[in-house]
Motif scaffolding. Structure first.
Motif, PDB file in Angstrom:
ATOM      1  N   ARG A  67       0.782  -1.272  -0.183  1.00 31.39           N
ATOM      2  CA  ARG A  67      -0.048   0.026  -0.079  1.00 31.39           C
ATOM      3  C   ARG A  67       0.785   1.293  -0.081  1.00 31.39           C
ATOM      4  O   ARG A  67       2.048   1.365   0.542  1.00 31.39           O
ATOM      5  CB  ARG A  67      -0.990   0.098   1.205  1.00 31.39           C
ATOM      6  CG  ARG A  67      -1.701  -1.265   1.292  1.00 31.39           C
ATOM      7  CD  ARG A  67      -2.847  -1.422   2.350  1.00 31.39           C
ATOM      8  NE  ARG A  67      -3.497  -2.352   2.148  1.00 31.39           N
ATOM      9  CZ  ARG A  67      -4.161  -2.972   3.148  1.00 31.39           C
ATOM     10  NH1 ARG A  67      -4.205  -2.309   4.421  1.00 31.39           N
ATOM     11  NH2 ARG A  67      -4.538  -4.129   3.097  1.00 31.39           N
ATOM     12  N   THR A  68       0.200   2.205  -0.454  1.00 34.34           N
ATOM     13  CA  THR A  68       0.689   3.577  -0.747  1.00 34.34           C
ATOM     14  C   THR A  68      -0.034   4.698  -0.326  1.00 34.34           C
ATOM     15  O   THR A  68      -1.075   4.788  -0.602  1.00 34.34           O
ATOM     16  CB  THR A  68       1.415   3.843  -2.198  1.00 34.34           C
ATOM     17  OG1 THR A  68       2.077   2.866  -2.690  1.00 34.34           O
ATOM     18  CG2 THR A  68       2.297   5.035  -2.265  1.00 34.34           C
ATOM     19  N   LEU A  69       0.717   5.667   0.607  1.00 36.01           N
ATOM     20  CA  LEU A  69      -0.029   6.672   0.787  1.00 36.01           C
ATOM     21  C   LEU A  69       0.099   7.936   0.150  1.00 36.01           C
ATOM     22  O   LEU A  69       1.010   8.390  -0.452  1.00 36.01           O
ATOM     23  CB  LEU A  69       0.762   7.012   2.530  1.00 36.01           C
ATOM     24  CG  LEU A  69       0.050   8.285   3.227  1.00 36.01           C
ATOM     25  CD1 LEU A  69      -1.325   7.697   3.492  1.00 36.01           C
ATOM     26  CD2 LEU A  69       0.521   8.599   4.502  1.00 36.01           C
ATOM     27  N   VAL A  70      -1.273   8.185  -0.490  1.00 36.57           N
ATOM     28  CA  VAL A  70      -1.037   9.344  -1.706  1.00 36.57           C
ATOM     29  C   VAL A  70      -1.684  10.532  -0.852  1.00 36.57           C
ATOM     30  O   VAL A  70      -2.886  10.394   0.114  1.00 36.57           O
ATOM     31  CB  VAL A  70      -1.623   8.601  -3.071  1.00 36.57           C
ATOM     32  CG1 VAL A  70      -0.732   7.794  -3.564  1.00 36.57           C
ATOM     33  CG2 VAL A  70      -3.024   8.550  -2.805  1.00 36.57           C
ATOM     34  N   THR A  71      -1.756  11.691  -1.525  1.00 35.35           N
ATOM     35  CA  THR A  71      -2.368  12.969  -1.149  1.00 35.35           C
ATOM     36  C   THR A  71      -3.474  12.893  -2.350  1.00 35.35           C
ATOM     37  O   THR A  71      -3.544  12.987  -3.426  1.00 35.35           O
ATOM     38  CB  THR A  71      -1.518  14.142  -1.221  1.00 35.35           C
ATOM     39  OG1 THR A  71      -0.455  13.989  -0.380  1.00 35.35           O
ATOM     40  CG2 THR A  71      -2.501  15.517  -0.964  1.00 35.35           C
ATOM     41  N   ALA A  72      -4.952  13.139  -1.786  1.00 31.29           N
ATOM     42  CA  ALA A  72      -5.982  13.103  -2.662  1.00 31.29           C
ATOM     43  C   ALA A  72      -6.733  14.640  -2.385  1.00 31.29           C
ATOM     44  O   ALA A  72      -6.457  15.092  -1.318  1.00 31.29           O
ATOM     45  CB  ALA A  72      -7.012  12.212  -2.342  1.00 31.29           C
ATOM     46  N   THR A  73      -7.444  15.103  -3.234  1.00 30.47           N
ATOM     47  CA  THR A  73      -8.395  16.408  -3.049  1.00 30.47           C
ATOM     48  C   THR A  73      -9.839  16.128  -3.277  1.00 30.47           C
ATOM     49  O   THR A  73      -9.958  15.231  -3.987  1.00 30.47           O
ATOM     50  CB  THR A  73      -8.072  17.236  -4.224  1.00 30.47           C
ATOM     51  OG1 THR A  73      -7.997  16.614  -5.337  1.00 30.47           O
ATOM     52  CG2 THR A  73      -6.366  17.641  -4.045  1.00 30.47           C
ATOM     53  N   LEU A  74     -10.554  16.815  -2.659  1.00 30.08           N
ATOM     54  CA  LEU A  74     -11.905  16.608  -2.696  1.00 30.08           C
ATOM     55  C   LEU A  74     -12.640  17.880  -3.487  1.00 30.08           C
ATOM     56  O   LEU A  74     -12.105  18.763  -3.740  1.00 30.08           O
ATOM     57  CB  LEU A  74     -12.372  16.969  -1.438  1.00 30.08           C
ATOM     58  CG  LEU A  74     -12.309  16.022  -0.355  1.00 30.08           C
ATOM     59  CD1 LEU A  74     -12.928  16.430   1.168  1.00 30.08           C
ATOM     60  CD2 LEU A  74     -13.047  14.761  -0.624  1.00 30.08           C
TER      61      LEU A  74
END
Length: 192
Positions: A67-74
């Motif tokens: 698993r990878t931690l990524v930045t998402a936007t709303l």
């Protein structure tokens, strides 16, 4: 030898006693066995802790590798005219560079300015957070405590059941002896 009488050894006072019954010997051996077994239950708990800890630490390493931690936007796309919980559109970039989207509940925690951190699998799909080392350690300790406690409880319950059965046998033996001796026991000239 001081303190010893002829024919007795310390701890063996019942060995040649005419009042000793078979149930007394069984009770003594059961007490010794259960005392030793009860002292071994912490070792069982330690073994369970180590075993579960090894499995969970392997699971932690595997999940973190997958698993990878990524930045998402709303993107604020609330469901219009619906009385159900509003939803949000979540966007992030997958490992292959493609843009991914998913609809999530609006109560998701926003960290900074509409950006949140999410975990994705190797294909870029949303994934639950991986197990962390502290949680894995806590689960291992709880498994050890549960295994040791369950073993101790089972031993105590088994001992109680065996002692109850042994006491029933002892009472039956005493009843047979009293029936054999009769009510004249202890009277002068009664032969008892």
């Amino acid at each position: 030898m001081k303190g010893r009488t002829t024919g007795t050894v310390r701890g063996w006072r019942w060995r040649r006693n005419p009042l000793r019954r078979r149930t007394d010997v069984v009770e003594t051996w059961l007490a010794l066995f259960f005392a030793v077994a009860l002292c071994a239950t912490p070792l069982l708990g330690w073994w369970a802790d180590r075993s579960v800890g090894r499995v969970l630490s392997h699971e932690v390493a595997t999940e973190h590798a997958e698993r990878t931690l990524v930045t998402a936007t709303l993107a604020r796309d609330k469901a219009s005219g619906s009385k159900t919980r509003p939803t949000e559109q979540l966007r992030w970039t997958g490992p292959d560079g493609s843009t991914r989207t998913a609809t999530v509940s609006s109560d998701i925690e926003v960290l900074q300015q509409g950006r949140i951190k999410v975990w994705t699998d190797r294909a870029g799909r949303l994934a639950p957070p991986p197990l962390d080392s502290a949680t894995a350690g806590t689960h291992a300790v709880l498994a050890g405590v549960a295994a040791g406690s369950a073993a101790a409880g089972l031993l105590v319950l088994s001992r109680q059941l065996l002692m109850w059965r042994l006491m029933l046998r002892r009472l039956e033996s005493w009843a047979r002896e009293w029936a054999r001796v009769g009510q004249d026991w202890g009277r002068a000239g009664a032969g008892g």
